[in-house]
Design an enzyme around this catalytic site. Structure first.
Site: not given
Length: 334
Positions: A148, A261
């Site tokens: 991320c 994620h």
């Protein structure tokens, strides 16, 4: 049949069965033919991963509002541990000599998600990223997984353009992954995935996204530095259908960056959008196993005592899930 005949027949049967059993080789556990035959002497089975902490307490100041505080979400630690490695926290604002000493103890590095895109944190990420490249250039296999925010900061570091990122709407969104080509699943972080799971990733929302920045395929491909460094593995549409790059892998380094994620599917529960199906959990496990398999190739063999003195086991996680949406547990450093 007389009793003597019956005894003789039973004795004959026993002798026959005994001769059959003893005529076959029985390999005991101590036999050299059956133990250690499949152990890879090159693989390091005690890998340690350095996870770089992020500014803040991970709970908007509700756990600590000290100016020097930083945190690592426990989900990243569990993600690494579940794949067979231990964690040394790399506290981003420690003195540089401490940073360098800790990096000598680890077999790979993980950059986490977060929001700090500028300032001392970004400078420290660039420093660690350059060390990763230098160690690989020196002949050591030293992997990096950037997740991320980590993806975004590595993108900025490679391109040397602080304005390279674009705006996307992908907060708290489970999504699909669109594979750029079939070869991407054979030579990358997806190589352990079954064809069935690859297909499900393309059709089911098994990847958790939580970002407002990213980079489009067009911008990555037209940036000379990025297009030479990274191969695009997957893309993903945001909530408005705008396409961004969601997975990349370096051509010449063991560096993988994911805009999504993988750690959340197994270890975070505070947001309802996080997928927790069996397939979603498998996705996380395969990603973790791949990353740690890369760390096992590292030639670093650190001192056991120094590792023990620096492991994250020396810290206690804080439960943060009861104070609002966010991480379930965090490690806090100050």
């Amino acid at each position: 049949m007389s009793p003597i005949s019956l005894v003789f027949q039973l004795l004959s049967c026993f002798i026959f069965l005994f001769s059959v059993a003893t005529s076959q080789s029985i390999l005991l556990p101590t036999d050299p033919l059956v133990h250690l035959s499949s152990v890879d002497p090159v693989s390091y089975n005690y890998p340690v991963i350095g996870i770089v902490s992020h500014p803040g307490d991970g709970a908007s100041g509700r756990l600590s509002n000290a100016t020097n505080v930083s945190y690592i979400a426990a989900s990243y630690v569990k993600f690494v541990e579940a794949a067979g490695a231990r964690v040394v926290p790399i506290v981003y604002n420690e003195p540089e000599e401490t940073l360098l000493e800790k990096l000598r103890l680890v077999n790979g590095v993980l950059f986490t998600g977060g929001s700090a895109k500028t300032g001392p944190y970004f400078e420290r990420i660039k420093k660690v990223f350059q060390i990763v490249l230098d160690r690989n250039d020196a002949g050591e296999h030293f992997p990096l997984l950037a997740i991320c925010l980590g993806f975004e900061l590595v993108t900025k570091a490679v391109s040397k353009d602080n304005n390279i990122l674009e705006r996307f709407s992908a907060q708290n969104q489970a999504s699909i992954l669109q594979f750029v080509d079939n070869a991407a699943t054979n030579i990358s972080i997806f190589q352990r995935f079954s064809p069935q799971l690859i297909e499900k990733l393309s059709t089911d929302c098994l990847a958790m996204q939580n970002h407002v920045s990213g980079i489009s395929p067009q911008r990555l491909q037209t940036n000379d530095a990025l297009s030479k460094f990274f191969r695009i593995l997957t893309t993903t549409p945001d909530k408005n259908g705008k396409i961004y790059v969601s997975s990349v892998q370096a051509y010449n380094y063991p560096v993988t960056a994911l805009q999504w994620h993988p750690e959340k599917n197994v270890f975070e529960w505070g947001v309802s959008a996080i997928p927790h199906s069996e397939d979603a959990v498998l996705v996380s496990q395969y990603v973790g196993n791949y990353f740690i398999s890369e760390a096992r190739k590292s030639s670093t063999r650190p001192s056991t005592k120094k590792v023990l003195d620096n492991l994250i086991y020396n810290y206690a996680p804080r439960f943060s899930g009861a104070i609002g949406r966010g991480f379930d547990e965090v490690y806090i450093f100050q």
